[in-house]
Design an enzyme around this catalytic site. Structure first.
Site, PDB file in Angstrom:
ATOM      1  N   GLY A   1     -24.323  99.854   0.504  1.00  0.00           N
ATOM      2  CA  GLY A   1     -24.968  98.560   0.662  1.00  0.00           C
ATOM      3  C   GLY A   1     -25.330  97.974  -0.675  1.00  0.00           C
TER       4      GLY A   1
ATOM      5  N   ASN B   1     -30.695 103.239   8.683  1.00  0.00           N
ATOM      6  CA  ASN B   1     -29.247 103.024   8.638  1.00  0.00           C
ATOM      7  C   ASN B   1     -28.728 103.106  10.064  1.00  0.00           C
ATOM      8  OD1 ASN B   1     -26.440 105.057   7.439  1.00  0.00           O
ATOM      9  ND2 ASN B   1     -26.481 102.968   8.171  1.00  0.00           N
ATOM     10  N   GLY B   2     -28.063 102.043  10.492  1.00  0.00           N
ATOM     11  CA  GLY B   2     -27.523 102.044  11.849  1.00  0.00           C
ATOM     12  C   GLY B   2     -27.877 100.761  12.562  1.00  0.00           C
TER      13      GLY B   2
ATOM     14  N   CYS C   1     -19.632 108.442  13.526  1.00  0.00           N
ATOM     15  CA  CYS C   1     -18.666 107.360  13.281  1.00  0.00           C
ATOM     16  C   CYS C   1     -17.452 107.885  12.510  1.00  0.00           C
ATOM     17  CB  CYS C   1     -19.373 106.292  12.468  1.00  0.00           C
ATOM     18  SG  CYS C   1     -18.289 105.050  11.781  1.00  0.00           S
TER      19      CYS C   1
ATOM     20  N   TYR D   1     -13.329 105.145   5.525  1.00  0.00           N
ATOM     21  CA  TYR D   1     -13.652 104.202   4.459  1.00  0.00           C
ATOM     22  C   TYR D   1     -15.064 104.331   3.909  1.00  0.00           C
ATOM     23  CZ  TYR D   1     -15.087  99.733   2.432  1.00  0.00           C
ATOM     24  OH  TYR D   1     -15.594  98.782   1.608  1.00  0.00           O
TER      25      TYR D   1
ATOM     26  N   CYS E   1     -17.835  96.725  15.954  1.00  0.00           N
ATOM     27  CA  CYS E   1     -18.761  97.858  15.911  1.00  0.00           C
ATOM     28  C   CYS E   1     -20.159  97.354  16.255  1.00  0.00           C
ATOM     29  CB  CYS E   1     -18.782  98.481  14.518  1.00  0.00           C
ATOM     30  SG  CYS E   1     -19.961  99.839  14.383  1.00  0.00           S
TER      31      CYS E   1
HETATM   32  P1  AMP Z   1      -9.748  93.122   5.407  1.00  0.00           P
HETATM   33  O1  AMP Z   1      -9.323  92.363   4.202  1.00  0.00           O
HETATM   34  O2  AMP Z   1     -10.819  92.404   6.180  1.00  0.00           O
HETATM   35  O3  AMP Z   1      -8.604  93.549   6.273  1.00  0.00           O
HETATM   36  O4  AMP Z   1     -10.485  94.446   4.919  1.00  0.00           O
HETATM   37  C1  AMP Z   1      -9.772  95.600   4.641  1.00  0.00           C
HETATM   38  C2  AMP Z   1     -10.129  96.108   3.287  1.00  0.00           C
HETATM   39  O5  AMP Z   1     -11.555  96.181   3.144  1.00  0.00           O
HETATM   40  C3  AMP Z   1      -9.602  97.494   3.047  1.00  0.00           C
HETATM   41  O6  AMP Z   1      -9.052  97.487   1.744  1.00  0.00           O
HETATM   42  C4  AMP Z   1     -10.801  98.417   3.150  1.00  0.00           C
HETATM   43  O7  AMP Z   1     -10.804  99.346   2.091  1.00  0.00           O
HETATM   44  C5  AMP Z   1     -12.004  97.524   3.064  1.00  0.00           C
HETATM   45  N1  AMP Z   1     -12.917  97.712   4.215  1.00  0.00           N
HETATM   46  C6  AMP Z   1     -12.693  98.342   5.369  1.00  0.00           C
HETATM   47  N2  AMP Z   1     -13.758  98.300   6.171  1.00  0.00           N
HETATM   48  C7  AMP Z   1     -14.705  97.637   5.513  1.00  0.00           C
HETATM   49  C8  AMP Z   1     -16.047  97.285   5.828  1.00  0.00           C
HETATM   50  N3  AMP Z   1     -16.615  97.631   6.965  1.00  0.00           N
HETATM   51  N4  AMP Z   1     -16.702  96.588   4.906  1.00  0.00           N
HETATM   52  C9  AMP Z   1     -16.124  96.252   3.767  1.00  0.00           C
HETATM   53  N5  AMP Z   1     -14.882  96.548   3.404  1.00  0.00           N
HETATM   54  C10 AMP Z   1     -14.170  97.236   4.270  1.00  0.00           C
END
Ligand code: AMP
Length: 479
Positions: free
Chosen positions: A56, A131-132, A266, A272, A411
């Site tokens: 965060g 967190n959550g 999760c 990620y 989510c």
């Molecule tokens: P997007 O461009 O929205 O498809 O996000 C995918 C990219 O963001 C990937 O390169 C992931 O590494 C990263 N990513 C995946 N999940 C999250 C998340 N919850 N918050 C921020 N970045 C994310």
């Protein structure tokens, strides 16, 4: 007698104006709690939060207690922007909690949402870092309002704070148990009281939380084990789903409340969210990511000159793919390490600009056939611009491989996954996504493939973002 002293980092007036209308409570954050008489707990908390910064980047806060007097400082921005030496000097005490807040979809950056929350109660100061995301917030909010408890935001973390303050029981032990009977959904909490730090994990264990030992008589609870190394602590164990741990002058005391029928950590933490050097459920996250990459190579093989990971989050997955496919792994993209994650930008236009600000292709990709590995595709806004950068640098073919299944469901348990309509895989087939992001081919890891690398002895992870099968009842209108 107890007293509360607060200090808040200054906040531009436009942030305050947004408070009433926009504070969606969806948070996947970093938390920590430290009980260490004789040590500089605020400084330790600062460094633990530093190590948890990836969880965060919107707000940061630390709350300490010194002989019944609570001190709180929180503000907007990164840990290093919110704290300085002078502020840490004021945060005296033997006990502390800290929090990093994660940006949420469409929500503006606001100080009201910054944690820890700190209030005065009949049992002395109460600080909460959460967190959550609770899934029965509407009901809990109604119950509190009917009991005459005023709320300043729609944040579920404020609801937790007020529920604990008004829960049944003359001790925090009893009140926490009472709170857990009515709270549903995801919560990994660190709680600060006059004499003790508590660590609490919901019965499904959605979000991680672990316990570490500091030399001498100190203890720390942190969202991820990577933070323990940073503060010269040693990993002791993970907090179990449904467990309450108290850290005080008697050491570590633990209670096990009824865990949920189904464990549900999760699975996206592995994909990620967690840092690769953390341990989750006894496994190295880095090792799990390499296995995901290897499985992806088995499921979606293609010949190429080089395997490139989207730095840094997909590096381990890409190495796993390359090793399994016996192809060279190489850097194709260089990330500006001083720019934060693009998701802290709130709208799509800024998100796209963010990609170019964040990555540069290497100049020597001319004529190359590349396998581009990313850990996930969420909205689909990152992949297209990255592919364009690689093509501009001369790449001849780009085959994208994604080390998780298509994300089709939002989510409700605390990860910012966007609403269902924003999720690209909820709207498009794999072929349509491939055309949209302009790759020569696209392959996602199957759900079975993902499950196979994190077997869980008959129980399950929460994988609702991929399957739509939510382990707890959720209010779909909230996403
Ligand atoms: P997007 O461009 O929205 O498809 O996000 C995918 C990219 O963001 C990937 O390169 C992931 O590494 C990263 N990513 C995946 N999940 C999250 C998340 N919850 N918050 C921020 N970045 C994310």
């Amino acid at each position: 007698m107890s007293d509360i002293q607060r200090s808040h980092a200054s906040c531009p007036p436009e942030y305050d104006r947004q408070v009433q209308r926009d504070d969606k409570a969806r948070e996947a954050c970093g938390v920590c709690g430290i009980y260490a008489p004789g040590l500089d707990v605020a400084r330790l908390t600062f460094f633990a939060l530093y190590a948890l910064q990836h969880r965060g980047q919107e707000t940061a806060g630390i709350c300490t207690v010194d002989r019944g007097v609570a001190h709180l400082h929180k503000g907007l921005g990164l840990v290093s922007q919110v704290f300085n030496e002078d502020i840490l000097q004021v945060l005296r005490g033997n006990l502390s909690i800290g929090h990093n807040r994660y940006s949420t979809t469409g929500s503006s950056v606001q100080l009201t949402n910054a944690q820890p929350y700190l209030i005065e109660t009949a049992l002395g100061p109460l600080g909460i870092a959460h967190n959550g995301n609770l899934t029965n917030t509407a009901q809990l909010r109604r119950d509190l309002l009917q009991r005459g408890v005023g709320l300043t935001s729609s944040s579920d973390s404020e609801i937790i704070t007020q529920m604990l303050a008004g829960a049944e029981g003359d001790t925090w032990d009893a009140r926490i148990i009472d709170f857990m009977k009515s709270a549903q959904g995801a919560y990994s909490l660190t709680i600060l009281t006059r004499d003790a730090i508590y660590a609490v994990r919901d019965g499904s264990g959605f979000r991680p939380l672990c316990l570490g030992r500091l030399n001498g008589s100190g203890w720390a609870v942190v969202s991820e084990s990577c933070a323990l190394g940073t503060i010269a602590g040693t990993f002791e164990r993970e907090i179990r789903p449904g467990e309450i741990v108290r850290l005080d002058e008697n050491g570590v005391t633990s209670w096990q409340t009824e865990p949920a029928p189904r464990a549900a950590m999760c699975i996206f933490e592995y994909v990620y969210f967690a840092r690769p050097d953390s341990i989750l459920e006894g496994r190295s996250v880095h090792w799990v990511r390499r296995k995901m990459g290897a499985r992806l190579a088995q499921e979606h093989p293609v010949d190429a000159d080089m395997v490139v990971g989207v730095p840094d989050s997909a590096t381990a997955h890409a190495i796993g793919y390359a090793n399994e496919a016996r192809l060279p792994y190489g850097e194709g993209l260089i990330k500006n390490r001083y720019i934060g994650r693009t998701f802290i930008q709130p709208d799509d236009r800024l998100r796209q600009l963010g990609v170019a600000l964040k990555y540069n292709p290497l100049p020597d990709l001319e004529g190359m056939k590349i396998i581009l590995v990313d850990d996930s595709i969420v909205r689909g806004t990152t992949s297209g611009p990255i592919v364009a950068l690689l093509r501009q640098a001369g790449a001849r073919e780009i085959h994208m491989r994604v080390a998780s299944p298509p994300i089709r469901h939002p989510c409700f348990m605390g990860v910012d996954m966007a609403s269902q309509t924003e999720l690209i895989a909820a709207r498009m087939t794999t072929e349509e996504i491939a055309a949209h992001i302009n790759v020569d081919s696209l392959g996602f890891l199957s759900l079975e493939g993902l499950q196979s690398v994190v077997p869980f002895e008959g129980e399950a992870h929460c994988q609702a973002c991929f399957s739509g099968d939510y382990p707890v009842a959720v209010d779909r209108d909230v996403a």
